[in-house]
Design an enzyme around this catalytic site. Sequence first.
Site, mmCIF file in Angstrom:
data_model
loop_
_atom_site.group_PDB
_atom_site.id
_atom_site.type_symbol
_atom_site.label_atom_id
_atom_site.label_comp_id
_atom_site.label_asym_id
_atom_site.label_seq_id
_atom_site.Cartn_x
_atom_site.Cartn_y
_atom_site.Cartn_z
ATOM 1 N N SER A 133 1.508 -1.943 7.783
ATOM 2 C CA SER A 133 1.441 -1.922 6.324
ATOM 3 C C SER A 133 2.518 -1.000 5.765
ATOM 4 O O SER A 133 2.916 -0.030 6.420
ATOM 5 C CB SER A 133 0.068 -1.429 5.865
ATOM 6 O OG SER A 133 0.047 -1.147 4.476
ATOM 7 N N TYR A 146 -6.836 4.297 6.208
ATOM 8 C CA TYR A 146 -6.119 3.034 6.422
ATOM 9 C C TYR A 146 -4.658 3.305 6.766
ATOM 10 O O TYR A 146 -4.117 2.752 7.735
ATOM 11 C CB TYR A 146 -6.217 2.178 5.159
ATOM 12 C CG TYR A 146 -5.529 0.835 5.273
ATOM 13 C CD1 TYR A 146 -6.136 -0.221 5.940
ATOM 14 C CD2 TYR A 146 -4.280 0.619 4.692
ATOM 15 C CE1 TYR A 146 -5.516 -1.461 6.036
ATOM 16 C CE2 TYR A 146 -3.651 -0.610 4.788
ATOM 17 C CZ TYR A 146 -4.279 -1.648 5.456
ATOM 18 O OH TYR A 146 -3.649 -2.873 5.560
#
Length: 237
Positions: A133, A146
């Site tokens: 990401s 995350y």
Amino acid sequence: MSTRTSQRVALVTGAGSGIGQSIAAELGAAGWAVAGLDLRPPRDAATALMLAADVADADSVRTAVGRAEAALGPIDALVSAAGHYASAPVAEITPEQWTRMLRVHLGGLANTARAVLPSMAERGGGSVVAITSELAIGGGEGEAHYAAAKGAVIGLVRSLAAEFAAREVRVNAVAPGPTDTPLLAADSPWRAPEYLATLPARRLGRPDEVAATVRFLLEEGTFCTGEVLSPNSGAVI
């Protein structure tokens, strides 16, 4: 006994929805025999084979990989796309939430890579692509667990790339920005016009754009290993 054909075989985790589903479709359209892994496989999956597996469970992964190889043949490419997303202020993240995030993202890549890399190395070729990401690169407010898990994926990718390069196995990562999938709720701040206006591309990325990047790394980017490509609408430049 394996039913190996002349088709290249790809194993795609998280193939039941979102980015993983788009990657599986892209590779299938390009002539790959695709084995999809998902925690809850859809009944209408458009892959050569769809298997239920929990990527956070090494035994579950090994069993699924064995079934995929028995049905389709040795795995030429692994795409680790299974994921889990949540946001919360760091002080509110529970130990269980930290653990789950790491087990799905870092553990999911580690378990699948360990299941396929020895065979790839023995045959002298193969490719692994992990979906990480842009938050692994730039961080994000309220997304510490995350971003940390996705950042750990990049560290593992680069270490595996160094370990297996001499045996002609390439390991790379793709770091999308916010992508238009069901993972982003309708009221997600990533969908807000105010956020989209901050992106140079002024829009969310699309799953098919991420899939095309993955396909490039598998088929054309034979000079790439240990790299992170970022189709993120300019969120991180």
